[in-house]
Design a protein around this motif. Sequence first.
Motif, PDB file in Angstrom:
ATOM      1  N   MET A  82       0.844  -1.270  -0.191  1.00 35.22           N
ATOM      2  CA  MET A  82      -0.030   0.096  -0.092  1.00 35.22           C
ATOM      3  C   MET A  82       0.922   1.261  -0.165  1.00 35.22           C
ATOM      4  O   MET A  82       0.664   2.045   0.874  1.00 35.22           O
ATOM      5  CB  MET A  82      -0.822  -0.068   1.039  1.00 35.22           C
ATOM      6  CG  MET A  82      -2.053  -1.232   1.343  1.00 35.22           C
ATOM      7  SD  MET A  82      -3.131  -1.168   2.494  1.00 35.22           S
ATOM      8  CE  MET A  82      -4.199   0.271   2.040  1.00 35.22           C
ATOM      9  N   LYS A  83       1.587   1.260  -1.034  1.00 36.72           N
ATOM     10  CA  LYS A  83       2.776   2.558  -1.071  1.00 36.72           C
ATOM     11  C   LYS A  83       1.626   3.631  -1.320  1.00 36.72           C
ATOM     12  O   LYS A  83       0.462   3.721  -1.696  1.00 36.72           O
ATOM     13  CB  LYS A  83       3.489   2.270  -2.357  1.00 36.72           C
ATOM     14  CG  LYS A  83       4.517   1.119  -2.188  1.00 36.72           C
ATOM     15  CD  LYS A  83       5.459   1.313  -3.446  1.00 36.72           C
ATOM     16  CE  LYS A  83       6.552   0.286  -3.079  1.00 36.72           C
ATOM     17  NZ  LYS A  83       6.051  -1.262  -3.241  1.00 36.72           N
ATOM     18  N   GLY A  84       2.271   4.777  -0.875  1.00 34.53           N
ATOM     19  CA  GLY A  84       1.574   6.196  -0.827  1.00 34.53           C
ATOM     20  C   GLY A  84       2.589   7.281  -0.980  1.00 34.53           C
ATOM     21  O   GLY A  84       3.525   7.147  -1.306  1.00 34.53           O
ATOM     22  N   THR A  85       1.926   8.304  -0.813  1.00 32.97           N
ATOM     23  CA  THR A  85       2.480   9.816  -1.024  1.00 32.97           C
ATOM     24  C   THR A  85       2.025  10.581   0.199  1.00 32.97           C
ATOM     25  O   THR A  85       0.876  10.306   0.696  1.00 32.97           O
ATOM     26  CB  THR A  85       2.216  10.377  -2.155  1.00 32.97           C
ATOM     27  OG1 THR A  85       0.724  10.588  -2.529  1.00 32.97           O
ATOM     28  CG2 THR A  85       2.606   9.817  -3.593  1.00 32.97           C
ATOM     29  N   ASP A  86       2.848  11.575   0.319  1.00 29.76           N
ATOM     30  CA  ASP A  86       2.564  12.447   1.646  1.00 29.76           C
ATOM     31  C   ASP A  86       1.618  13.933   1.210  1.00 29.76           C
ATOM     32  O   ASP A  86       2.233  14.730   0.271  1.00 29.76           O
ATOM     33  CB  ASP A  86       3.787  12.955   2.330  1.00 29.76           C
ATOM     34  CG  ASP A  86       4.217  11.733   3.128  1.00 29.76           C
ATOM     35  OD1 ASP A  86       3.619  10.881   3.526  1.00 29.76           O
ATOM     36  OD2 ASP A  86       5.657  11.745   3.200  1.00 29.76           O
ATOM     37  N   GLU A  87       0.485  13.799   1.477  1.00 35.51           N
ATOM     38  CA  GLU A  87      -0.336  14.950   0.772  1.00 35.51           C
ATOM     39  C   GLU A  87      -1.516  15.051   1.719  1.00 35.51           C
ATOM     40  O   GLU A  87      -1.978  14.107   2.418  1.00 35.51           O
ATOM     41  CB  GLU A  87      -0.806  14.583  -0.593  1.00 35.51           C
ATOM     42  CG  GLU A  87      -1.430  13.418  -0.669  1.00 35.51           C
ATOM     43  CD  GLU A  87      -1.880  13.175  -2.158  1.00 35.51           C
ATOM     44  OE1 GLU A  87      -2.798  13.723  -2.740  1.00 35.51           O
ATOM     45  OE2 GLU A  87      -1.320  12.183  -2.814  1.00 35.51           O
ATOM     46  N   PRO A  88      -2.350  16.225   1.642  1.00 30.94           N
ATOM     47  CA  PRO A  88      -3.738  15.887   2.377  1.00 30.94           C
ATOM     48  C   PRO A  88      -4.531  15.000   1.950  1.00 30.94           C
ATOM     49  O   PRO A  88      -4.794  14.979   0.659  1.00 30.94           O
ATOM     50  CB  PRO A  88      -4.318  17.513   2.066  1.00 30.94           C
ATOM     51  CG  PRO A  88      -2.869  18.180   1.734  1.00 30.94           C
ATOM     52  CD  PRO A  88      -1.934  17.337   1.204  1.00 30.94           C
ATOM     53  N   VAL A  89      -5.290  14.363   2.764  1.00 28.11           N
ATOM     54  CA  VAL A  89      -6.281  13.305   2.260  1.00 28.11           C
ATOM     55  C   VAL A  89      -7.561  13.923   2.279  1.00 28.11           C
ATOM     56  O   VAL A  89      -8.429  13.051   1.462  1.00 28.11           O
ATOM     57  CB  VAL A  89      -6.084  12.128   3.271  1.00 28.11           C
ATOM     58  CG1 VAL A  89      -4.878  11.418   3.277  1.00 28.11           C
ATOM     59  CG2 VAL A  89      -6.462  12.562   4.615  1.00 28.11           C
ATOM     60  N   PRO A 128      -3.918  19.109   7.144  1.00 28.80           N
ATOM     61  CA  PRO A 128      -2.368  18.729   7.304  1.00 28.80           C
ATOM     62  C   PRO A 128      -2.201  17.459   6.201  1.00 28.80           C
ATOM     63  O   PRO A 128      -3.035  16.759   6.008  1.00 28.80           O
ATOM     64  CB  PRO A 128      -2.349  18.206   8.596  1.00 28.80           C
ATOM     65  CG  PRO A 128      -3.621  17.964   9.166  1.00 28.80           C
ATOM     66  CD  PRO A 128      -4.776  18.765   8.342  1.00 28.80           C
ATOM     67  N   GLU A 129      -1.067  17.338   6.164  1.00 25.36           N
ATOM     68  CA  GLU A 129      -0.403  16.188   5.211  1.00 25.36           C
ATOM     69  C   GLU A 129      -0.523  15.020   6.044  1.00 25.36           C
ATOM     70  O   GLU A 129      -0.230  15.042   7.094  1.00 25.36           O
ATOM     71  CB  GLU A 129       0.991  16.388   4.591  1.00 25.36           C
ATOM     72  CG  GLU A 129       1.134  17.450   3.330  1.00 25.36           C
ATOM     73  CD  GLU A 129       2.445  17.524   2.785  1.00 25.36           C
ATOM     74  OE1 GLU A 129       3.233  16.863   3.318  1.00 25.36           O
ATOM     75  OE2 GLU A 129       2.608  18.164   1.805  1.00 25.36           O
ATOM     76  N   ARG A 130      -0.710  14.036   5.409  1.00 26.15           N
ATOM     77  CA  ARG A 130      -0.450  12.542   6.103  1.00 26.15           C
ATOM     78  C   ARG A 130      -0.135  11.756   4.941  1.00 26.15           C
ATOM     79  O   ARG A 130      -0.342  12.097   3.612  1.00 26.15           O
ATOM     80  CB  ARG A 130      -1.888  12.187   6.884  1.00 26.15           C
ATOM     81  CG  ARG A 130      -3.132  12.471   6.204  1.00 26.15           C
ATOM     82  CD  ARG A 130      -4.144  12.041   6.926  1.00 26.15           C
ATOM     83  NE  ARG A 130      -4.242  10.678   7.335  1.00 26.15           N
ATOM     84  CZ  ARG A 130      -5.366  10.043   7.950  1.00 26.15           C
ATOM     85  NH1 ARG A 130      -6.498  10.816   8.558  1.00 26.15           N
ATOM     86  NH2 ARG A 130      -5.190   8.694   8.319  1.00 26.15           N
ATOM     87  N   ARG A 131      -0.058  10.475   5.200  1.00 24.79           N
ATOM     88  CA  ARG A 131       0.211   9.350   4.193  1.00 24.79           C
ATOM     89  C   ARG A 131      -1.018   8.876   3.681  1.00 24.79           C
ATOM     90  O   ARG A 131      -2.034   8.506   4.406  1.00 24.79           O
ATOM     91  CB  ARG A 131       0.969   8.217   4.788  1.00 24.79           C
ATOM     92  CG  ARG A 131       1.500   7.264   3.955  1.00 24.79           C
ATOM     93  CD  ARG A 131       2.829   8.094   3.110  1.00 24.79           C
ATOM     94  NE  ARG A 131       3.644   7.117   2.477  1.00 24.79           N
ATOM     95  CZ  ARG A 131       4.582   7.547   1.537  1.00 24.79           C
ATOM     96  NH1 ARG A 131       4.811   8.924   1.569  1.00 24.79           N
ATOM     97  NH2 ARG A 131       5.349   6.737   0.943  1.00 24.79           N
TER      98      ARG A 131
END
Length: 257
Positions: A18-25, A34-37
């Motif tokens: 479950m790879k991801g990026t840091d950004e607002p969800v 805030p940013e989160r995974r």
Amino acid sequence: YASEDYVDQNLNCGGCHMKGTDEPVARREGKVYPERRRHSHSWPGVDVALTDFPNRDVQRALIQDELDTVLNPQLCVTVDPVGGDATITVDLENLAAGHSFPSGASADRRVWVEVIAYQDGNEAFVSGKVPDGVSVKDAADPNLWEIRDWHMDAQGEETHFFWEVTDIESELLPGPTARFPEDPNWTETHRIRAYTAEEVQPDRVTLKVFMRPFGLDIFDILASEGLDASIREAIPTFELRGAALEWTTDLGRPCVR
């Protein structure tokens, strides 16, 4: 992972699948979140959709990307200088699966190694060359290196029905359990196989590793019980492209990795 060192780093299933990026969800006009995974829910493994299913091509591409980095290979070739046999040694390290490879229904997976030695441009030694549409079981290769589990019944015969299993024979590549050999939880993740090419003086040797999520021999059993036989053509054969190597005499050394 057995090592507390690894557990502390949160190396879990989702870390790979479950790879991801840091950004607002979440987003809303006038509101800053805030940013989160933000994780992908594609969850690539090795099982694939065989009938109509959304984004099948994307699914297979993600699986291919995962498989391409799983193994760290080494290929060594020793040639008898007086015209005898050649020894071809393959070392496979489970570098990135994070668990034994293959995993899941490991008795149903089909992972095998292809080794071809060439002499004067001709195939002089071949193992693991399985044609498209042919079951690995039907390859009739005495040197074949298969990487999987075998489920055995009370008579010592292979069975594909879990309720008949009394024993398991395992030929998996173990997953890493610790970073350093000095750690008590260390597990050796290399497996080595040596092939003897009788009376062969190879000038080129190639190594490839292939995987089918589901054995064609198992499918044929199900098809005999009424499963749509046309689905068989949809079962893919993945090449683990990161495990492909080529040795030639021009390299001037016995091993390549």
